[in-house]
Design an enzyme around this catalytic site. Structure first.
Site, PDB file in Angstrom:
ATOM      1  CD  GLU A   1      29.756  11.733  66.516  1.00  7.29           C
ATOM      2  OE1 GLU A   1      30.945  11.458  66.682  1.00  7.29           O
ATOM      3  OE2 GLU A   1      28.843  11.360  67.279  1.00  7.29           O
TER       4      GLU A   1
ATOM      5  CE  LYS B   1      27.561   6.324  58.248  1.00  6.53           C
ATOM      6  NZ  LYS B   1      28.625   5.577  57.553  1.00  6.53           N
TER       7      LYS B   1
ATOM      8  CE1 TYR C   1      30.459   4.784  67.125  1.00  8.55           C
ATOM      9  CE2 TYR C   1      32.211   4.967  65.496  1.00  8.55           C
ATOM     10  CZ  TYR C   1      31.208   4.229  66.107  1.00  8.55           C
ATOM     11  OH  TYR C   1      30.958   2.946  65.698  1.00  8.55           O
TER      12      TYR C   1
ATOM     13  CB  CYS D   1      47.354  15.716  14.272  1.00  6.16           C
ATOM     14  SG  CYS D   1      48.668  14.842  15.155  1.00  6.16           S
TER      15      CYS D   1
ATOM     16  CB  CYS E   1      50.198  12.987  19.772  1.00  6.12           C
ATOM     17  SG  CYS E   1      50.339  13.819  18.173  1.00  6.12           S
TER      18      CYS E   1
ATOM     19  CB  CYS F   1      49.150  17.637  17.458  1.00  2.00           C
ATOM     20  SG  CYS F   1      47.715  16.933  18.295  1.00  2.00           S
TER      21      CYS F   1
END
Length: 700
Positions: free
Chosen positions: A115, A117, A227, A411, A426, A432
């Site tokens: 199973e 975890k 579980y 740039c 920017c 750029c």
């Protein structure tokens, strides 16, 4: 100091550290190191103690589970201990576990119940005659905290067992978890209220479960995944663990849909691989797989060691989180100009790969996490997700603050960060290199300069080959005519058509040109409104410069009076244009303040790009200053045609209704926009009324 003495002192140091970390994890729900780091320290202590068993003390972390219960809750003994699980981290260790189990029972291949975890917090439930009477945390494995009122708020946790064969007494073990999607929504709600967000779903589940006010727990979307079973009286359970889980499901518990019974070591390895592939797509976090001998008689024969059963093991996934040192930070520029801080890390193995770079997202996240260069940080990598610096683990001895650069690292253009926004950008969109492809695609697009034949694929190829670096280079492509003709997929005719389209695009309109510049926050409608308001590009540029000057004057004259500053900025200029608020005005002003952007515009004018000036709002257009919203369909014209008629008369067409809307033109099947207009008291026009309005204003 002798080597043995140093080793013994190291064992004591490890034990002390692990106790502190265990208390932070189990009792305080505030782990101070990653799971991987805890496992590493634990295994180091285990290795020392295996060499020197005479040093093992009853309170060694290797002999205990979890941490002592908090004094905030009543302590309760479990009917049977809640033991931990041994861990293995590779196939060899899993094979060794399987070999030991088979050798102990002198048998062949064993069947295992496999199973996931779950990565949550353990809970023990006590039922008598089918009714849930008590819920306790794991605590130290012997004694836990009574959190029954909080557990009762978990919506999928049955308060009474359903179905047949309900025992007189039974302990049900499981994990309280929080789905990833619900975790993100919970953190968003907490941050909106000014509360601290949780680091991960596991901490959120644990913290929610141990609230002193159960109403808070009830507001958290927790779930319980069963579980296993502890003590049981008055009923004989199936000998198969797999079948026991099916019984839990029949009694009303949620179990994992991925529980399987597998055969032998190869079955375990195949299951582990399948779950590793599923992991990234699951909504509930898992950190490994659990393999338990399926047969009850074999489990009894195998028995237990001090803190774990010999018949079960957790095969952990490669750590998704671990701890390392933040050495420096670099800023990357994306295609839209956004600057992203990237952590340069001491290389560390996490998520199955060695990671030396990880994202820090933005400056707000850096401030929220309080991270500095030189710190020990928790790094996370889940599946194929880009590694991220998740949290501060430990403050470094010598640290340096992370600062946003004033200039673009690509740039050199000015970096702007609009107030209220997390992302810095920017401003050199046209120059750029990081933004070049997207800026050129936008410039040539249909709603901008509309250069037919110069699509995204062609632009990317031309940029890669160095033919295009700025918009002005588009108009120099004729110089490469022969090379273009020789390109695959091109020919004389297609090149001739492309160059003709480029030449014709030189004749454009001011609104198209302003839109083509790619100024952030300036779309088609805004570009049109700016063109109409200012009439010329020169006037727009002058006002952009004046706006920055007014910002400085407002800050100098009213440093402590925000309302006065805003009045000074909104009284004229950019913010006098409909729809232009402080954020848009800043973007426009920052764009034109960048000399390299102005150089690009000058270069475009030099190669022959031109446009006619337009009439400004002081002209005679009869619908200047009026805002329209069009909804529904009309028989006499399409909505697009109606919008063009209105704009030709100076009207402004928008898509949403607000108090500033002057008219809503509602044709057939108008939808919710008509309802909103009625609610806000906006003038409604049907098709006949709209045609009458056009006739009146066009007649003068």
């Amino acid at each position: 100091m002798s080597g043995q003495q140093a080793t013994r002192e190291r064992a004591q140091q490890l034990a002390d550290e692990l106790r502190e970390h265990s208390q932070a994890y189990y009792r305080d729900d505030a782990p101070t190191i990653s799971d991987a780091e805890y496992d590493r320290l634990f295994r180091e202590l285990q290795a020392i103690e295996s060499e020197h068993p005479e040093w093992v003390t009853p309170d060694s972390p290797t002999q205990r589970v979890g941490a002592p219960p908090s004094d905030k809750f009543e302590s309760v003994d479990h009917a049977t201990p809640m033991l931990s699980l041994g861990n293995c981290f590779d196939d060899d260790e899993l094979a060794e576990f399987d070999r030991r189990a088979r050798d102990a029972v002198d048998g062949g291949a064993l069947a295992y119940c496999a199973e996931p975890k779950f990565d949550g917090t353990a809970l023990n439930l006590r039922y008598e005659n089918g009714v849930m009477l008590r819920a306790t945390t794991r605590g130290d494995g012997i004694t836990g905290e009574d959190i029954t009122p909080n557990a009762r708020t978990i919506r999928n946790l049955p308060l009474r067992l359903t179905g047949k064969d309900v025992p007189e007494f039974i302990e049900i073990r499981g994990e309280v978890v929080l789905a990833r999607s619900r975790f993100e929504a919970l953190n968003a709600r907490l941050e909106e209220k000014g509360h601290k967000a949780f680091v991960n779903p596991r901490n959120a589940a644990a913290g929610s479960l141990r609230q002193l006010d159960s109403r808070i727990t009830a507001d958290r979307p927790l779930a319980f995944m069963a579980y296993g079973i502890g003590r049981v009286d008055g009923q004989t359970l199936p000998g198969s663990l797999f079948e026991q889980l099916q019984q839990l499901s029949a009694w009303g518990f949620t179990i994992s849909e991925y529980v399987e019974r597998v055969d032998g070591l190869e079955g375990c390895k195949g299951y582990y691989q399948a779950m590793a592939e599923r992991r990234a797509g699951l909504d509930i976090e898992i950190d490994g797989c659990v393999f338990k001998v399926d047969d009850a008689a074999t489990r009894d024969e195998l028995g237990f060691v001090a803190r774990a059963p010999r018949w079960a093991i957790a095969r952990k996934f490669p750590a998704e989180e671990t701890t390392t040192t933040l050495n420096s930070v670099e800023f990357q520029v994306g295609r839209t100009g956004a600057l992203t801080p990237v952590a340069k890390l001491e290389p560390v193995f996490v998520g199955g790969v060695t990671v030396s770079n990880a994202t820090l997202h933005n400056m707000d996240e850096i401030a929220r996490k309080d991270i500095r260069i030189g710190d020990q940080v928790i790094v996370r990598r889940a599946g194929d997700v880009i590694p991220e610096v998740k949290a501060l683990a430990k403050r470094g001895e010598q640290t340096t603050a992370i600062e946003l650069p004033a200039g673009c690292p690509v740039c050199g253009s000015h970096v702007e960060r609009v107030e209220g926004e997390a992302v810095a950008r920017c401003t050199g969109g046209l120059v750029c290199a990081a933004q070049r492809r997207e800026a050129l695609k936008h410039f040539a697009s249909r709603r901008a300069l509309d250069i037919e034949g110069l699509g995204d694929r062609q632009i990317e190829a031309f940029v890669d080959e160095g033919l295009l670096e700025s918009p002005a280079d588009i108009f120099a492509l004729h110089q490469h005519r022969e090379a273009l003709v020789e390109r695959e997929g091109y020919g004389e005719k297609s090149v001739e058509n492309l160059l003709a389209s480029i030449e014709s695009s030189k004749q454009t309109t001011l609104e198209r040109f302003v839109f083509a510049l790619g100024i952030r926050e300036v779309g088609e409608t805004m570009a049109r409104d700016l063109a109409r308001h200012f009439g010329t590009l020169e006037a727009l540029q002058e006002e952009a410069a004046a706006y920055l000057a007014r910002i400085k004057r407002a800050e100098d004259e009213h440093p402590d009076n925000r309302a006065a500053r805003e009045r000074l900025l909104t009284s004229e200029g950019l913010q006098a244009v409909p729809g232009v608020g402080s954020r848009v005005a800043h973007c426009i002003a920052d764009f034109f303040s960048e000399q390299r952007n102005r150089d690009v515009i000058d270069a475009l004018v030099a190669v022959g790009v031109q446009w006619e000036s337009v009439r400004t709002e002081s002209g005679a257009q009869p619908l200047s200053g009026k805002t329209f919203v069009l909804t529904g369909s009309m028989d006499s014209m399409t909505r697009g045609e109606a919008g063009e008629r209105l704009e030709a008369l100076g009207g402004r067409v928008t898509s949403s209704v607000s108090k500033k809307t002057d008219y809503v033109v509602a044709g057939a099947s108008p939808g919710s926009k008509r309802d909103k207009a009625e609610k806000l008291g906006v003038t409604l026009l049907d098709e006949d009324g709209f045609l009458a309005l056009l006739e009146d204003v066009e007649a003068g």
